[in-house]
Structures are given as C-alpha cells and as structure tokens.
Design a protein around this motif. Sequence first.
Motif, PDB file in Angstrom:
ATOM      1  N   VAL A  82       0.785  -1.202   0.053  1.00 23.35           N
ATOM      2  CA  VAL A  82      -0.080   0.109   0.076  1.00 23.35           C
ATOM      3  C   VAL A  82       0.905   0.872  -0.089  1.00 23.35           C
ATOM      4  N   VAL A  83       0.748   2.224  -0.715  1.00 26.29           N
ATOM      5  CA  VAL A  83       1.345   3.126  -1.027  1.00 26.29           C
ATOM      6  C   VAL A  83       0.199   4.473  -0.774  1.00 26.29           C
ATOM      7  N   MET A  84       0.769   5.260   0.383  1.00 26.22           N
ATOM      8  CA  MET A  84      -0.589   6.372   0.597  1.00 26.22           C
ATOM      9  C   MET A  84       0.455   7.786   0.295  1.00 26.22           C
ATOM     10  N   GLY A  85      -0.093   8.488  -1.008  1.00 25.84           N
ATOM     11  CA  GLY A  85       0.100  10.320  -1.357  1.00 25.84           C
ATOM     12  C   GLY A  85      -0.134  11.529  -0.545  1.00 25.84           C
ATOM     13  N   ASN A  86       0.582  10.661   0.880  1.00 29.22           N
ATOM     14  CA  ASN A  86      -0.152  11.924   1.533  1.00 29.22           C
ATOM     15  C   ASN A  86       0.320  13.404   1.952  1.00 29.22           C
ATOM     16  N   ALA A  87       1.373  13.427   1.562  1.00 31.91           N
ATOM     17  CA  ALA A  87       2.035  14.524   1.967  1.00 31.91           C
ATOM     18  C   ALA A  87       0.898  16.002   0.546  1.00 31.91           C
ATOM     19  N   GLY A  88       1.404  16.669   1.498  1.00 29.14           N
ATOM     20  CA  GLY A  88       0.921  18.179   0.954  1.00 29.14           C
ATOM     21  C   GLY A  88       0.902  19.796   1.684  1.00 29.14           C
ATOM     22  N   VAL A  89       0.530  20.411   0.536  1.00 28.82           N
ATOM     23  CA  VAL A  89       0.911  21.608   0.381  1.00 28.82           C
ATOM     24  C   VAL A  89      -0.900  22.164   0.542  1.00 28.82           C
ATOM     25  N   ALA A  90      -0.715  23.847   1.117  1.00 25.07           N
ATOM     26  CA  ALA A  90      -2.169  23.843   0.720  1.00 25.07           C
ATOM     27  C   ALA A  90      -2.150  25.836   0.818  1.00 25.07           C
ATOM     28  N   GLU A  91      -2.178  26.338  -0.139  1.00 25.73           N
ATOM     29  CA  GLU A  91      -2.572  27.898  -0.516  1.00 25.73           C
ATOM     30  C   GLU A  91      -3.972  28.651  -0.901  1.00 25.73           C
ATOM     31  N   GLY A  92      -4.218  29.222   0.436  1.00 28.79           N
ATOM     32  CA  GLY A  92      -5.397  30.265   0.173  1.00 28.79           C
ATOM     33  C   GLY A  92      -5.247  31.495  -0.508  1.00 28.79           C
ATOM     34  N   GLY A  93      -6.132  31.786  -0.101  1.00 34.73           N
ATOM     35  CA  GLY A  93      -6.190  33.295  -0.871  1.00 34.73           C
ATOM     36  C   GLY A  93      -6.649  33.565  -2.264  1.00 34.73           C
ATOM     37  N   PRO A  94      -6.182  34.956  -2.872  1.00 38.15           N
ATOM     38  CA  PRO A  94      -6.707  34.965  -4.273  1.00 38.15           C
ATOM     39  C   PRO A  94      -5.024  34.390  -5.219  1.00 38.15           C
ATOM     40  N   PHE A  95      -5.872  34.217  -6.448  1.00 36.47           N
ATOM     41  CA  PHE A  95      -4.444  33.856  -6.879  1.00 36.47           C
ATOM     42  C   PHE A  95      -3.430  34.162  -7.351  1.00 36.47           C
ATOM     43  N   ALA A  96      -3.664  35.895  -8.072  1.00 32.10           N
ATOM     44  CA  ALA A  96      -3.061  36.683  -8.399  1.00 32.10           C
ATOM     45  C   ALA A  96      -2.064  37.009  -7.253  1.00 32.10           C
ATOM     46  N   ASP A  97      -2.168  36.898  -5.752  1.00 27.80           N
ATOM     47  CA  ASP A  97      -1.568  37.740  -5.016  1.00 27.80           C
ATOM     48  C   ASP A  97      -0.513  35.794  -4.632  1.00 27.80           C
ATOM     49  N   SER A  98      -0.678  35.088  -5.121  1.00 32.82           N
ATOM     50  CA  SER A  98      -0.037  33.391  -4.956  1.00 32.82           C
ATOM     51  C   SER A  98       1.237  33.820  -5.469  1.00 32.82           C
ATOM     52  N   ASP A  99       1.780  33.746  -6.294  1.00 29.15           N
ATOM     53  CA  ASP A  99       2.765  33.878  -6.699  1.00 29.15           C
ATOM     54  C   ASP A  99       3.907  34.036  -5.670  1.00 29.15           C
ATOM     55  N   PRO A 100       5.100  33.057  -5.673  1.00 30.59           N
ATOM     56  CA  PRO A 100       5.415  32.008  -5.882  1.00 30.59           C
ATOM     57  C   PRO A 100       4.561  30.598  -5.291  1.00 30.59           C
ATOM     58  N   HIS A 101       3.954  30.861  -4.258  1.00 31.91           N
ATOM     59  CA  HIS A 101       3.240  29.228  -3.251  1.00 31.91           C
ATOM     60  C   HIS A 101       3.017  28.995  -3.997  1.00 31.91           C
ATOM     61  N   TRP A 102       2.100  29.364  -5.144  1.00 32.82           N
ATOM     62  CA  TRP A 102       1.082  28.085  -6.124  1.00 32.82           C
ATOM     63  C   TRP A 102       1.871  27.230  -6.724  1.00 32.82           C
ATOM     64  N   ARG A 103       3.531  27.890  -6.654  1.00 29.85           N
ATOM     65  CA  ARG A 103       4.167  26.643  -7.135  1.00 29.85           C
ATOM     66  C   ARG A 103       4.652  25.368  -6.842  1.00 29.85           C
ATOM     67  N   ARG A 104       5.241  25.910  -5.553  1.00 29.18           N
ATOM     68  CA  ARG A 104       5.368  24.540  -4.179  1.00 29.18           C
ATOM     69  C   ARG A 104       4.393  23.962  -4.079  1.00 29.18           C
ATOM     70  N   VAL A 105       2.656  24.427  -4.139  1.00 25.60           N
ATOM     71  CA  VAL A 105       1.627  23.032  -4.299  1.00 25.60           C
ATOM     72  C   VAL A 105       1.341  22.370  -5.231  1.00 25.60           C
ATOM     73  N   ILE A 106       1.891  22.947  -6.664  1.00 27.37           N
ATOM     74  CA  ILE A 106       1.721  22.063  -7.926  1.00 27.37           C
ATOM     75  C   ILE A 106       2.520  21.404  -7.244  1.00 27.37           C
ATOM     76  N   GLU A 107       4.561  21.769  -6.777  1.00 27.79           N
ATOM     77  CA  GLU A 107       5.252  20.544  -6.827  1.00 27.79           C
ATOM     78  C   GLU A 107       4.785  19.627  -6.133  1.00 27.79           C
ATOM     79  N   VAL A 108       4.208  19.860  -4.840  1.00 30.90           N
ATOM     80  CA  VAL A 108       4.330  19.297  -3.835  1.00 30.90           C
ATOM     81  C   VAL A 108       2.842  17.981  -4.018  1.00 30.90           C
ATOM     82  N   ASP A 109       1.713  18.511  -4.428  1.00 31.51           N
ATOM     83  CA  ASP A 109       0.351  18.019  -4.243  1.00 31.51           C
ATOM     84  C   ASP A 109       0.118  17.084  -6.250  1.00 31.51           C
ATOM     85  N   LEU A 110       1.314  17.088  -6.975  1.00 30.87           N
ATOM     86  CA  LEU A 110       0.495  16.921  -7.756  1.00 30.87           C
ATOM     87  C   LEU A 110       2.026  16.367  -8.386  1.00 30.87           C
ATOM     88  N   THR A 111       3.384  17.129  -8.647  1.00 32.53           N
ATOM     89  CA  THR A 111       4.826  16.244  -9.119  1.00 32.53           C
ATOM     90  C   THR A 111       5.079  15.465  -8.517  1.00 32.53           C
TER      91      THR A 111
END
Length: 127
Positions: A82-111
């Motif tokens: 069994v493999v549980m891919g539980n590592a994750g981060v979240a970012e809140g707030g307006p997308f326009a104000d989130s750079d570069p945090h959204w990159r970290r969300v994609i790196e951890v949660d997707l990649t």
Amino acid sequence: MRHLRGRTVVVTGAARGPGAALAQAFDDRGARLALLGLEGERLQEVAASLHDEVAWWEVDVTDAQPWPTQPEWSARLGPASVVMGNAGVAEGGPFADSDPHWRRVIEVDLTGALGLFRMRDDSAQAG
C-alpha cells in the motif's frame, strides 16, 4: 482486525496530521510502515509511538529523484503493498497574490504524488 499483518505500507507526509493518523491506523492493523516526510524529528516521534515494525526517512517528495530510500525500505520491510501519497501543502487567498506559492503547491501535491506513484520496486519485479 489485523488484515495488513506482514504487509508494508508507505506513507508520505507522515510527520503530522492526517499522515500521522494514517500511520497509526495502519499500525493498528499490523502493517510494517515506511514513513516519509520533511520533518525528521517528528517522524521519529511518530515512529516511536507505533507498535509494529516501522522505519522512517526524511525526504522531500519534490526532489528530482525523491525515492533514494525505496530500495532501503524494500530490503528492510519488504515491497510496498500500500502506498499513501499524503504529503501536501495548501495555499489560500487570491491566485493573483499567490506567486510563487502556487508553484510549491503544484510541486508537492501533483509532481510529488506522481513521483511516488511511478516508484518501482525492482526486487518485487524480478523473477
């Protein structure tokens, strides 16, 4: 119910929150555990709180080669059932104000999740 006795479970993000709770639940069912996460000290605490066979490794799921320990846990605990891919981060707030945090969300949660699920256990595939 100990139906995971003798099976190896890998949990990412196992140092706290849902990952630590998953580790406890799998431990309660008799699994051998490979705990992965960024916080070595907290992983060690989680591992010490469990009853069955457990090992932990401090890893970052966003590393280009995030699973250098995979042969280690297979040798020590057996191939993952069994493999549980539980590592994750979240970012809140307006997308326009989130750079570069959204990159970290994609790196951890997707990649990071894709890297985990592409992992191979060569010892289990031999023969």
